[in-house]
Design an enzyme around this catalytic site. Structure first.
Site, PDB file in Angstrom:
ATOM      1  N   ASP A 101      21.565 -13.098  82.335  1.00  0.00           N
ATOM      2  CA  ASP A 101      22.179 -14.382  82.002  1.00  0.00           C
ATOM      3  C   ASP A 101      22.373 -15.128  83.322  1.00  0.00           C
ATOM      4  O   ASP A 101      22.934 -14.565  84.264  1.00  0.00           O
ATOM      5  CB  ASP A 101      23.543 -14.095  81.346  1.00  0.00           C
ATOM      6  CG  ASP A 101      24.049 -15.256  80.505  1.00  0.00           C
ATOM      7  OD1 ASP A 101      24.752 -14.985  79.510  1.00  0.00           O
ATOM      8  OD2 ASP A 101      23.723 -16.414  80.833  1.00  0.00           O
ATOM      9  N   ASP A 202      21.844 -20.369  80.937  1.00  0.00           N
ATOM     10  CA  ASP A 202      23.107 -20.858  80.397  1.00  0.00           C
ATOM     11  C   ASP A 202      23.191 -22.383  80.454  1.00  0.00           C
ATOM     12  O   ASP A 202      22.839 -22.987  81.480  1.00  0.00           O
ATOM     13  CB  ASP A 202      24.237 -20.254  81.267  1.00  0.00           C
ATOM     14  CG  ASP A 202      25.601 -20.686  80.806  1.00  0.00           C
ATOM     15  OD1 ASP A 202      26.021 -20.204  79.760  1.00  0.00           O
ATOM     16  OD2 ASP A 202      26.217 -21.521  81.482  1.00  0.00           O
ATOM     17  N   GLU A 253      19.592 -21.736  76.531  1.00  0.00           N
ATOM     18  CA  GLU A 253      20.743 -22.007  75.679  1.00  0.00           C
ATOM     19  C   GLU A 253      20.918 -23.516  75.636  1.00  0.00           C
ATOM     20  O   GLU A 253      21.316 -24.126  76.629  1.00  0.00           O
ATOM     21  CB  GLU A 253      22.026 -21.374  76.237  1.00  0.00           C
ATOM     22  CG  GLU A 253      23.173 -21.552  75.272  1.00  0.00           C
ATOM     23  CD  GLU A 253      24.545 -21.629  75.913  1.00  0.00           C
ATOM     24  OE1 GLU A 253      24.666 -22.127  77.044  1.00  0.00           O
ATOM     25  OE2 GLU A 253      25.508 -21.194  75.277  1.00  0.00           O
ATOM     26  N   HIS A 317      28.898 -14.079  72.308  1.00  0.00           N
ATOM     27  CA  HIS A 317      30.197 -13.965  72.995  1.00  0.00           C
ATOM     28  C   HIS A 317      30.993 -15.263  72.906  1.00  0.00           C
ATOM     29  O   HIS A 317      32.167 -15.312  73.284  1.00  0.00           O
ATOM     30  CB  HIS A 317      29.952 -13.592  74.447  1.00  0.00           C
ATOM     31  CG  HIS A 317      29.232 -14.661  75.186  1.00  0.00           C
ATOM     32  ND1 HIS A 317      27.907 -14.994  74.942  1.00  0.00           N
ATOM     33  CD2 HIS A 317      29.652 -15.537  76.106  1.00  0.00           C
ATOM     34  CE1 HIS A 317      27.560 -15.994  75.706  1.00  0.00           C
ATOM     35  NE2 HIS A 317      28.599 -16.353  76.427  1.00  0.00           N
ATOM     36  N   ASP A 318      30.343 -16.342  72.427  1.00  0.00           N
ATOM     37  CA  ASP A 318      31.039 -17.631  72.304  1.00  0.00           C
ATOM     38  C   ASP A 318      31.406 -17.945  70.861  1.00  0.00           C
ATOM     39  O   ASP A 318      32.095 -18.950  70.604  1.00  0.00           O
ATOM     40  CB  ASP A 318      30.116 -18.784  72.751  1.00  0.00           C
ATOM     41  CG  ASP A 318      29.888 -18.799  74.241  1.00  0.00           C
ATOM     42  OD1 ASP A 318      28.814 -19.266  74.659  1.00  0.00           O
ATOM     43  OD2 ASP A 318      30.761 -18.324  74.987  1.00  0.00           O
TER      44      ASP A 318
HETATM   45  O1  ISL Z   1      30.703 -22.056  72.759  1.00  0.00           O
HETATM   46  C1  ISL Z   1      30.256 -23.164  72.622  1.00  0.00           C
HETATM   47  C2  ISL Z   1      30.991 -24.233  71.926  1.00  0.00           C
HETATM   48  O2  ISL Z   1      32.090 -23.629  71.262  1.00  0.00           O
HETATM   49  C3  ISL Z   1      28.920 -23.416  73.164  1.00  0.00           C
HETATM   50  O3  ISL Z   1      28.544 -24.735  72.904  1.00  0.00           O
HETATM   51  C4  ISL Z   1      28.996 -23.154  74.656  1.00  0.00           C
HETATM   52  O4  ISL Z   1      30.220 -23.508  75.215  1.00  0.00           O
HETATM   53  C5  ISL Z   1      28.028 -23.971  75.420  1.00  0.00           C
HETATM   54  O5  ISL Z   1      26.821 -23.941  74.726  1.00  0.00           O
HETATM   55  C6  ISL Z   1      27.802 -23.327  76.789  1.00  0.00           C
HETATM   56  O6  ISL Z   1      28.080 -21.941  76.747  1.00  0.00           O
HETATM   57  C7  ISL Z   1      27.717 -21.241  77.932  1.00  0.00           C
HETATM   58  O7  ISL Z   1      28.270 -21.881  79.096  1.00  0.00           O
HETATM   59  C8  ISL Z   1      29.680 -21.876  79.248  1.00  0.00           C
HETATM   60  C9  ISL Z   1      30.308 -20.483  79.025  1.00  0.00           C
HETATM   61  O8  ISL Z   1      31.717 -20.616  78.909  1.00  0.00           O
HETATM   62  C10 ISL Z   1      29.756 -19.850  77.751  1.00  0.00           C
HETATM   63  O9  ISL Z   1      30.294 -18.532  77.591  1.00  0.00           O
HETATM   64  C11 ISL Z   1      28.244 -19.803  77.855  1.00  0.00           C
HETATM   65  O10 ISL Z   1      27.662 -19.165  76.729  1.00  0.00           O
HETATM   66  C12 ISL Z   1      29.960 -22.341  80.661  1.00  0.00           C
HETATM   67  O11 ISL Z   1      29.142 -21.609  81.549  1.00  0.00           O
END
Ligand code: ISL
Length: 550
Positions: A101, A202, A253, A317-318
């Site tokens: 990641d 990411d 992502e 994880h989100d």
């Molecule tokens: O979780 C989301 C909205 O509730 C997603 O849209 C997410 O926040 C967004 O796509 C980006 O997520 C990624 O980057 C973030 C990190 O906090 C997340 O864990 C990661 O998956 C910032 O780096």
């Protein structure tokens, strides 16, 4: 449909390891890389091909590793670079691949680059980040960030604001600066030269920012942070200068993209990324809506099939545990978990398994905001309560979608802390671990884990699951519970019949399925012969079946 180029990662199943909640071997209450190594056989025995490892780079850990302060060192709580090297070797030894990641939209505010950049307006790295003067005594525009009411943070020392798409502690890199891009590309090549098998990139849709940062009509709709002009030039250059020449897979992502935009990231003729992670479900569909889900699947199939690769997932994880959010985690938890798995693994796209999904782990409801760790949850709670909203009501409203739902420790067995740690876990274990754990699933022939193994084995043995054309049965397109479709390839035709509902449902077979012989390949209920009257199937609550039509 155009024949799709065959390649290893299209045939893969990906298992996501959120290492800090996976397995703790040194008793500090946090999972570690040694713990991942010790559980590789468990992962391999599922039959998965690729491990996606959440960020393990040096970080102050304000956003659980997504605030990186050194891209080329391992966070001590996770282990050392030597441990990481062993993890890669042990993963490869088991015939699996490892993708890292990588967060290149922003760094931690404690990254040396940012410390240098904020040191003075004349710093040689000032332009590595996005600094703007105040406008009318306040932020340069009215944008929100993902995790804070404003996307701008005032820096008194140099009298300017800096831009952050996420937390204040996560300043965005200035991708317009070629020095930034070259520094990132060099780091990526060094990781590729260590032998990794790819990257999960990411927040990759945020790299480009719009000219002039105009105010937004609706600041709370933060899609303006994404998909701005210039983004795909950066991705093409990134591909040319790093990925090209390596046999790897790259996953983007990409929040707020629809199929037309999604194809720009992963079109096989685009020279950008390989596979898309979009959020039309997890970000934009708060609870289960079968008709909306069917529409999303149809649009993405029409948009990408034969041109670029999509992923299939319903949690990570989100995003909260899928059996809780999109299934039934009560009376039908086992059947529902298996139905959701059958759907994700038979719909077109590469299926992702988020750790614990394979044993049907569920979301949690902690009593107090103090039990929550997620910076997004805590910041939003503080913001809402700060506006005068009732704390109890606010907590209740935020709980279902809190990212912590998916971050509670992996439930290995019924020993204290679910066998995750001998110490005090960094976040509370879901209290249902005594009856919901991997040890129990591993010895139960009817467990969710056993079902996932069969599902993945089916994929390994049948190209139709990977490359087969998808066709939904029109007769059931408007059914809110039944989801019926076929996958076809070179004369092989499979019928997938799903009843996503708490009541039995009758499915009248049509066309060729009515006359062709049906062979059940996999189902999540023991099949009783009498329930198949001529031409009509009776599907029980949350029943899933995969048939070969011969
Ligand atoms: O979780 C989301 C909205 O509730 C997603 O849209 C997410 O926040 C967004 O796509 C980006 O997520 C990624 O980057 C973030 C990190 O906090 C997340 O864990 C990661 O998956 C910032 O780096």
């Amino acid at each position: 449909m155009a024949a799709k180029k065959r390649v290893w990662w299209k045939e893969a199943v990906v298992y996501q390891v959120y290492w800090r909640s996976f397995f703790d071997t040194d008793g500090d209450g946090i999972g570690d890389l040694e713990g991942v190594i010790q559980k590789l056989d468990y992962i391999r025995d599922l039959g998965v091909d690729v491990i996606w490892l959440n960020p393990v780079y040096e970080s102050p850990d304000l956003d659980n590793g997504y605030d990186i302060s050194d891209y080329e060192a391992i966070m001590p709580k996770a282990g050392t670079m030597e441990t990481w090297d062993r993890l890669l070797a042990e993963t490869h030894k088991r015939g699996m691949k490892l993708i890292m990641d990588l967060v290149v939209n922003h760094t931690s505010d404690r990254h040396p680059w940012f410390i240098e950049s904020r040191s003075s307006k004349d710093s040689p790295k000032r332009n590595w980040y996005i600094w703007k003067d105040a406008k009318e005594g306040g932020p340069p525009n009215n944008w929100r960030s993902y995790f804070a009411p404003s996307a701008w943070q005032w820096d008194a020392a140099t009298g300017q604001y800096y831009f952050h798409s996420f937390a204040v502690e996560q300043p965005d890199l200035n991708w317009r600066n070629p020095d930034v891009r070259q520094a990132v590309y060099g780091m990526m090549r060094r990781w590729l030269d260590r032998g990794i098998d790819g990257f999960r990139l990411d927040a990759i849709a945020l790299l480009a920012k719009p000219e002039g940062y105009p105010d937004a009509e609706r600041p709370e709709d933060i899609r303006y942070l994404t998909n701005n002009p210039g983004l795909h030039d950066f991705l093409r250059e990134m591909n040319e200068q790093t990925f090209a020449g390596y046999d790897i897979v790259t996953v983007g992502e990409a929040a707020f993209v629809a199929p037309e935009e999604g194809l720009k990231f992963v079109g096989e003729d685009r020279g950008e990324l390989d596979m898309l992670f979009h959020f039309e479900v997890c970000d934009e569909m708060p609870e289960w809506d079968m008709l909306r889900f069917k529409r999303i699947q149809r649009r993405w199939y029409e948009g990408l099939w034969g041109k670029g690769s999509n992923s299939q997932f319903l949690n990570n994880h989100d995003h909260t545990r899928q059996v809780t959010r999109y299934g039934n985690d009560g009376a039908y938890r086992v059947e529902s978990a298996k139905l959701l798995a059958t759907m994700l693994h038979t719909l077109p796209g590469i299926p992702y398994i988020y750790q614990g999904e394979e044993i049907g782990m569920t979301g949690v409801r902690f009593e107090s905001i103090e039990d929550y760790d997620d910076i997004a949850m805590r910041n939003r709670y503080a913001e809402e309560v700060g506006k005068g909203n009732d704390p109890v009501e606010t907590l209740k409203r935020l709980q279902p979608l809190s990212r912590d739902n998916s971050r509670t420790p992996m439930q290995w067995d019924d020993s204290p802390n679910a066998g995750f740690t001998s110490g005090t876990p960094w976040i509370k274990v879901n209290p249902n671990y005594r009856e919901l754990n991997a040890a129990r699933d591993l010895v139960d022939p009817n467990s969710i884990y056993t079902y996932y193994r069969k599902l993945i084995k089916l994929r390994k043995e049948n190209d139709v699951m990977v490359y087969g054309d998808f066709e939904e049965w029109p007769a059931y397109a408007d059914d809110e519970h039944l989801y019926v479709y076929t996958r076809s390839l070179d004369g092989v035709c499979w019928l997938i019949a799903l009843n996503h509902g708490d009541e039995p449902a009758k499915l009248a077979l049509q066309g060729s399925a009515e006359i062709r012989k049906r062979r059940l390949l996999l189902g999540n209920y023991p099949v009783r012969s009498e329930d198949e009257e001529a031409g009509v199937l009776t599907l029980r609550p949350h029943e899933a079946r995969i048939y070969a039509l011969e």
